[in-house]
Design an enzyme around this catalytic site. Structure first.
Site, PDB file in Angstrom:
ATOM      1  N   ASN A 247      64.992  46.762  55.500  1.00 59.69           N
ATOM      2  CA  ASN A 247      66.098  46.747  54.522  1.00 59.69           C
ATOM      3  C   ASN A 247      67.342  46.125  55.140  1.00 59.69           C
ATOM      4  O   ASN A 247      67.926  45.185  54.606  1.00 59.69           O
ATOM      5  CB  ASN A 247      66.440  48.161  54.045  1.00 59.69           C
TER       6      ASN A 247
ATOM      7  N   HIS B 226      68.845  47.463  39.432  1.00 64.12           N
ATOM      8  CA  HIS B 226      69.142  48.596  40.315  1.00 64.12           C
ATOM      9  C   HIS B 226      68.301  49.811  39.943  1.00 64.12           C
ATOM     10  O   HIS B 226      67.650  50.426  40.782  1.00 64.12           O
ATOM     11  CB  HIS B 226      70.636  48.920  40.229  1.00 64.12           C
TER      12      HIS B 226
ATOM     13  N   LYS C 157      38.885  32.067  26.496  1.00 61.26           N
ATOM     14  CA  LYS C 157      37.955  32.222  25.373  1.00 61.26           C
ATOM     15  C   LYS C 157      36.871  31.159  25.431  1.00 61.26           C
ATOM     16  O   LYS C 157      35.688  31.458  25.287  1.00 61.26           O
ATOM     17  CB  LYS C 157      38.734  32.132  24.063  1.00 61.26           C
TER      18      LYS C 157
ATOM     19  N   ARG D 135      40.293  27.839  16.989  1.00 58.03           N
ATOM     20  CA  ARG D 135      40.845  29.015  17.671  1.00 58.03           C
ATOM     21  C   ARG D 135      41.570  28.658  18.957  1.00 58.03           C
ATOM     22  O   ARG D 135      41.065  27.935  19.797  1.00 58.03           O
ATOM     23  CB  ARG D 135      39.718  29.988  18.015  1.00 58.03           C
TER      24      ARG D 135
ATOM     25  N   CYS E 157      59.698  50.386  59.040  1.00 58.16           N
ATOM     26  CA  CYS E 157      60.130  51.607  58.353  1.00 58.16           C
ATOM     27  C   CYS E 157      61.050  51.322  57.180  1.00 58.16           C
ATOM     28  O   CYS E 157      61.743  52.197  56.710  1.00 58.16           O
ATOM     29  CB  CYS E 157      60.775  52.573  59.331  1.00 58.16           C
TER      30      CYS E 157
ATOM     31  N   ARG F 110      65.074  60.411  59.155  1.00 52.23           N
ATOM     32  CA  ARG F 110      66.517  60.136  59.152  1.00 52.23           C
ATOM     33  C   ARG F 110      67.255  61.436  59.418  1.00 52.23           C
ATOM     34  O   ARG F 110      67.024  62.431  58.736  1.00 52.23           O
ATOM     35  CB  ARG F 110      66.964  59.616  57.788  1.00 52.23           C
TER      36      ARG F 110
HETATM   37  P1  ADP Z   1      42.640  35.936  19.021  1.00 52.75           P
HETATM   38  O1  ADP Z   1      42.796  35.180  20.281  1.00 52.75           O
HETATM   39  O2  ADP Z   1      43.926  36.288  18.371  1.00 52.75           O
HETATM   40  O3  ADP Z   1      41.708  37.095  19.182  1.00 52.75           O
HETATM   41  P2  ADP Z   1      40.449  34.537  17.743  1.00 52.75           P
HETATM   42  O4  ADP Z   1      40.288  33.102  17.996  1.00 52.75           O
HETATM   43  O5  ADP Z   1      39.535  35.440  18.476  1.00 52.75           O
HETATM   44  O6  ADP Z   1      41.972  34.932  17.959  1.00 52.75           O
HETATM   45  O7  ADP Z   1      40.267  34.750  16.193  1.00 52.75           O
HETATM   46  C1  ADP Z   1      40.696  35.879  15.514  1.00 52.75           C
HETATM   47  C2  ADP Z   1      39.604  36.390  14.614  1.00 52.75           C
HETATM   48  O8  ADP Z   1      39.047  35.382  13.818  1.00 52.75           O
HETATM   49  C3  ADP Z   1      38.421  36.921  15.389  1.00 52.75           C
HETATM   50  O9  ADP Z   1      38.629  38.241  15.777  1.00 52.75           O
HETATM   51  C4  ADP Z   1      37.317  36.833  14.378  1.00 52.75           C
HETATM   52  O10 ADP Z   1      37.302  37.966  13.571  1.00 52.75           O
HETATM   53  C5  ADP Z   1      37.697  35.631  13.565  1.00 52.75           C
HETATM   54  N1  ADP Z   1      36.864  34.519  13.990  1.00 52.75           N
HETATM   55  C6  ADP Z   1      37.049  33.729  15.059  1.00 52.75           C
HETATM   56  N2  ADP Z   1      36.055  32.819  15.152  1.00 52.75           N
HETATM   57  C7  ADP Z   1      35.222  33.047  14.121  1.00 52.75           C
HETATM   58  C8  ADP Z   1      34.003  32.461  13.685  1.00 52.75           C
HETATM   59  N3  ADP Z   1      33.433  31.444  14.337  1.00 52.75           N
HETATM   60  N4  ADP Z   1      33.420  32.971  12.596  1.00 52.75           N
HETATM   61  C9  ADP Z   1      33.996  33.997  11.946  1.00 52.75           C
HETATM   62  N5  ADP Z   1      35.115  34.599  12.305  1.00 52.75           N
HETATM   63  C10 ADP Z   1      35.751  34.137  13.383  1.00 52.75           C
HETATM   64 MG    MG Z   2      39.879  37.204  19.542  1.00 53.05          MG
END
Ligand code: ADP
Ligand code: MG
Ligand code: MG
Length: 911
Positions: A800, A450, A22, A90, A863, A590
């Site tokens: 095998n 298996h 991200k 985040r 094979c 075979r």
């Molecule tokens: P995930 O990895 O679970 O997708 P995110 O970090 O993307 O988590 O955050 C989840 C939600 O939070 C995003 O889909 C968005 O809607 C909201 N969000 C994240 N960052 C922002 C931001 N800067 N402003 C507003 N909403 C945000």
């Molecule tokens: Mg997200």
């Protein structure tokens, strides 16, 4: 590393290991000057240090302060000083773990800040809504207080105002709700949420670090095989608001359709909402195209951004976005996940659009994805929800009636019914039942159980380890997580490509790709009745697109590959199928199948024969039936090599089971046979019984001890070939001797074979060229390969048996018993029967060196089942084998992977 914190402008897409996926995406979009709210990323390294030492590394606080100051300056410069400094905190690991870790929104809010937020937005209700959400989520996520306490508080407040849900509360009421939440926090922690934004931030960052080890995240990593020690980055990003009014909203988008790969933006949008509302499913989203009507300007900007991202990443991307009062903000992007069909379609379309080269396109579609396209899929109704999910163990969709035991599966199959075998796990004795089933479902075991291994080998869809299901085999009941009870004969549907299990019958759509191999280049618009013209058209277009994309991928692969691809095929039908799928010969035919079924009594007579005359009659009968089989196979493979393996399994495999016979003998159950005969069979079974059949009288050892057996097979083959040649065809038989450990074994069989070939030449007047080669499937053979090559026209590695004899494993015994423990202990990462083991690999290279030195130009192939395994194919390609041979339906997979191996190798060598 010299720093723990990077501003979005300082990072980039290639820093995902440090910034997480991200963070890398946000940085890349910032560099591209796409509208990303300002912010910064705390590295995965900081997280790892925190997790290791239980506290933040020393420099982190200072670095955050430095970056925060920059952030504040930038926000004020770009947005004006009245915008409150609220941030989203985040999570984001190197490998995407969607929704598995924590994100805290609106960090920075407090009793003061909420007033400024109200003032700035001019919307008091919005401000209190944000604050109430913040207190609750900070309480739950950061302070780890029980959700239930907040839920109770919410219910109390709603009840007091006579409101059904909190969505209908007004500003003043939301203020009350906020206080109620704050009281929960105060009561539980003895203090409130800190008012200092920086203190909030530190706690939120720590919570995100900790969420790496949360239960959800750990379970996800186990399932997806993601390493435990990567850690997550933390992205701190200015909050933008999608819930400020009708000109605001939030959504997700793909640059192409992730299911079909069709071009054009796809996605969902929710007006006047923040992201969590979409997830909560409180209101229904609208298709992205609606945004064009609601807010044409934002839509146009979004489309332009999507195009820019795709051009930049040179691949399909997915994004999250928010519109705040008519201004579009990009919150996330990455290369988008897609289905198998879309994988090939997108790669092919990007070549047409001049974005990527055919070689790059080849790199994008794996053999496993191609394998999925060779099976029928479920029709997409969009309404069926899986009842449970297990491990996606062998691709394809299957629909059938439940049976709980293998014997019943065989009976039902004989009645012409489609059955799905449901077992806790399978064992070797379940094989007949597995073969009779259209699909397999087990409640325990993983990808190398298996059931999984056998299903992949046989091409039967399989879901294994579906542990949410409660299976009572004795009682004959399968209970689904929702309590539904399924019994013997009830229908179940399963998708071995996704692991999904459904109760009842889901309609299947045949695979257009598989159909294309049978009847190439179908004209568009087959006319399935009872569908409206529009759907028929759409589906035809979609099918045509994927068929074309797959054909091109295989063409590109064929253009590159060094390895030839042959098939393991034992019958004329399999040979025909293999050829359609692109097999360039048969690498393993075979012959034991020619001794089973209605031929079994003849073999029994041969084994029981007491006089040369009796033996002669049995052999003569076997000769006739084998000749017919060989004719069919050689005819189907006209002009291509057919490697016939002389009889390999121990003779007792052609006789009834010892225990069963003993019981019948003891209880006088002769089933219409005479008593004397039963006694003779029993004697023969006792005589041929072995403690360790895998290491016993089999392979070349049979040829040297059962008079006439191998000569008989060679004669049948030679006569079949001579007959076809006389018809003007071009049969190319080859003889392969199994389980050779010493050159003198091979020499003896070869002498006998050559004598028979000469006799047939004399008798028919037709000369058939029929090279004799050996399998290399014992360490001793590999180590004496130089000697063997003096006699052998070719080597075929039976990987095998070579794996079994190198490790001293008996596959049938070990896979179900201690393999799971070995995988758990990481003694090997994948089963050595799935991907070639390094030590087995070095026996192969040793044998190749010895063999090639003694006989330059020696033809070599594989094979074993490894011939269809992508990673093993890379090894065989590097070892410069001439061909791999695999089951017919793996042939396209092997062709594709053999081509990919060459392209990847070129990239590595060029780098
Ligand atoms: P995930 O990895 O679970 O997708 P995110 O970090 O993307 O988590 O955050 C989840 C939600 O939070 C995003 O889909 C968005 O809607 C909201 N969000 C994240 N960052 C922002 C931001 N800067 N402003 C507003 N909403 C945000
Ligand atoms: Mg997200
Ligand atoms: Mg073998």
């Amino acid at each position: 590393m010299d720093r723990y914190v990077y501003g979005f402008a300082d990072g980039g897409r290639h820093m995902a290991n440090l910034l997480g996926g991200k963070g890398a995406g946000l940085a890349e979009m910032t560099r591209m000057e796409l509208p990303v709210p300002p912010g910064f990323t705390i590295t995965t390294e900081a997280c790892r240090a925190y997790l290791e030492h239980g506290r933040e590394p020393d420099r982190l606080a200072d670095e955050i302060t430095r970056e925060w100051d920059r952030f504040e300056t930038e926000v004020h410069k770009r947005f004006g000083a009245d915008r409150p400094l609220l941030v989203a905190v985040r999570s984001g690991a190197e490998i995407s773990m969607p929704g598995m870790m924590d994100t805290v929104l609106n960090v920075g809010l407090g009793d003061e800040a909420v007033l400024r937020l109200a003032e700035w937005s001019g919307d008091e209700r919005f401000a209190w809504d944000a604050y109430s959400r913040f207190v609750r989520s900070f309480g739950e996520t950061v302070l780890r207080l029980p959700e239930q306490l907040f839920q109770e508080a919410e219910t109390r407040v709603c009840d007091a105002f006579g409101a059904g849900r909190k969505n209908v509360l007004d500003a003043a009421q939301l203020k009350v709700l906020t206080s109620a939440y704050q009281e929960v926090v105060n009561a539980e922690t003895g203090e409130g949420i800190p008012g200092d934004p920086r203190r909030q931030l530190d706690l939120a960052v720590r919570a995100v670090f900790d969420s790496w080890n949360g239960e959800r995240a750990r379970a996800y990593r186990r399932r997806e095989d993601i390493s435990e020690d990567l850690g997550t980055a933390v992205n701190v990003c200015l909050m933008v608001f999608g819930n400020l009014g009708p000109d605001s909203g939030t959504g997700v988008a793909f640059t192409r359709d992730p299911a079909t790969g069709a071009p054009g933006a796809y996605g969902d949008y929710l007006q006047r909402a923040v992201g969590e509302d979409i997830v909560a499913g409180i209101r229904n989203t609208v298709p992205l195209a609606e945004l064009e009507r609601l807010d044409p300007a934002s839509y146009a900007r979004l489309r332009a951004n999507l195009r820019a991202l795709e051009a930049h990443y040179r691949d399909m991307c997915d994004i999250e976005f928010t519109v705040e009062r008519g201004t579009l903000w990009m919150l996330q992007t990455r290369i988008g996940e897609r289905g198998a069909e879309a994988t090939f379609r997108i790669a092919s379309d990007l070549v047409d659009e001049g974005v990527i080269t055919p070689d790059e396109a080849l790199g994008r579609g794996t053999g496993e994805r191609l394998a999925r396209l060779l099976f029928p899929r479920f029709a997409e109704s969009g309404t069926d929800r899986p009842a449970a999910r297990g491990v996606a163990a062998s691709p394809g969709a299957a629909v059938g009636q439940i049976v709980f035991d293998s014997r019943k599966a065989v009976e039902r199959r004989e009645d012409g019914r489609h059955v799905v075998l449901v077992r806790p796990q399978t064992r070797p004795e379940d094989l007949p039942g597995m073969l009779a089933s259209v699909g397999l479902l087990t409640t325990s075991g993983g990808k190398t159980s298996h059931a999984a291994v056998v299903a992949r080998g046989l091409g039967i869809p399989c879901v294994c380890g579906a542990d949410q299901l409660d299976l009572d085999v004795e009682g004959g009941v399968l209970t689904l997580p929702d309590g539904t009870r399924l019994r013997d004969g009830d229908f179940v549907s399963l998708d071995g490509s996704t692991g999904d299990v459904y109760a009842g019958r889901i309609p299947l759509v045949p695979s257009p790709v598989a159909r294309d191999f049978v009847a190439p280049a179908p004209e568009s618009g087959q006319s399935p009745a009872q569908q409206d013209a529009e759907t028929v058209h759409d589906e035809a277009v979609r099918d045509e697109a994927v068929v074309r994309a797959v054909r091109r991928a295989l063409d590109w692969a064929d253009g590159h590959r060094r390895l030839r691809v042959r098939a393991n095929a034992d019958t004329p039908d399999e040979a025909v199928q293999a050829r359609r799928l692109g097999a360039e010969g048969i690498g393993l035919c075979r012959t034991e199948h020619m001794f089973l079924g209605d031929r079994q009594p003849i073999v029994e007579r041969l084994i029981l024969a007491e006089t040369p005359a009796e033996r002669g009659t049995a052999l003569a009968e076997l000769l006739t039936v084998q000749r017919e089989d060989f004719r069919g196979i050689l005819r189907a493979m006209d002009g291509l090599p057919v490697v016939v393996r002389l009889l390999d399994p121990p003779l007792h495999e052609f006789l009834p089971d010892l225990t069963e016979l003993s019981v019948r003998h003891a209880t006088g159950d002769y089933r219409g046979e005479d008593r004397h005969h039963l006694q003779r069979v029993l004697d023969a079974v006792r005589r041929t019984h072995e403690q360790n059949p895998m290491l016993g009288l089999r392979g070349v050892r049979l040829g040297l001890t059962v008079p006439g057996l191998y000569a008989n097979q060679v004669r049948a083959l030679a006569e079949a070939a001579a007959g076809l040649k006389a018809e003007g065809l071009d049969p190319r038989p080859e003889i392969m001797v199994p389980l050779v450990g010493d050159v003198s074994e091979l020499r003896l069989v070869k002498q006998e074979a050559e004598q028979v070939l000469a006799e047939v030449r004399l008798a028919t007047g037709t000369a058939v060229d029929c090279p004799v080669g050996t399998m290399i499937e014992l360490p001793r053979a590999a180590l004496t390969a130089g000697d063997l090559a003096a006699e052998a026209a070719f080597f075929s590695f039976g990987t095998n048996d070579l794996t079994q004899t190198t490790w001293g494993f008996s596959r049938d015994d070990v896979e179900g018993s201690f393999f799971p423990a070995y995988l758990e202990h990481k003694i090997f990462a994948v089963s050595p029967f799935q991907t070639i083991d390094p030590a087995v690999g070095s026996l192969i290279t040793t044998a190749l060196a010895g063999g090639r030195a003694a006989r330059p130009g020696l033809e070599t192939g594989v094979c074993g089942e490894h011939g269809g395994d992508p990673e093993s194919i890379r090894f065989f390609d590097r070892a410069r084998l001439d061909y791999v041979s695999c089951s017919p339906f793996r042939v396209p997979v092997a062709r594709l992977e053999a081509g990919r191996a060459v392209v990847e190798g070129a990239v590595v060598e060029g780098a």
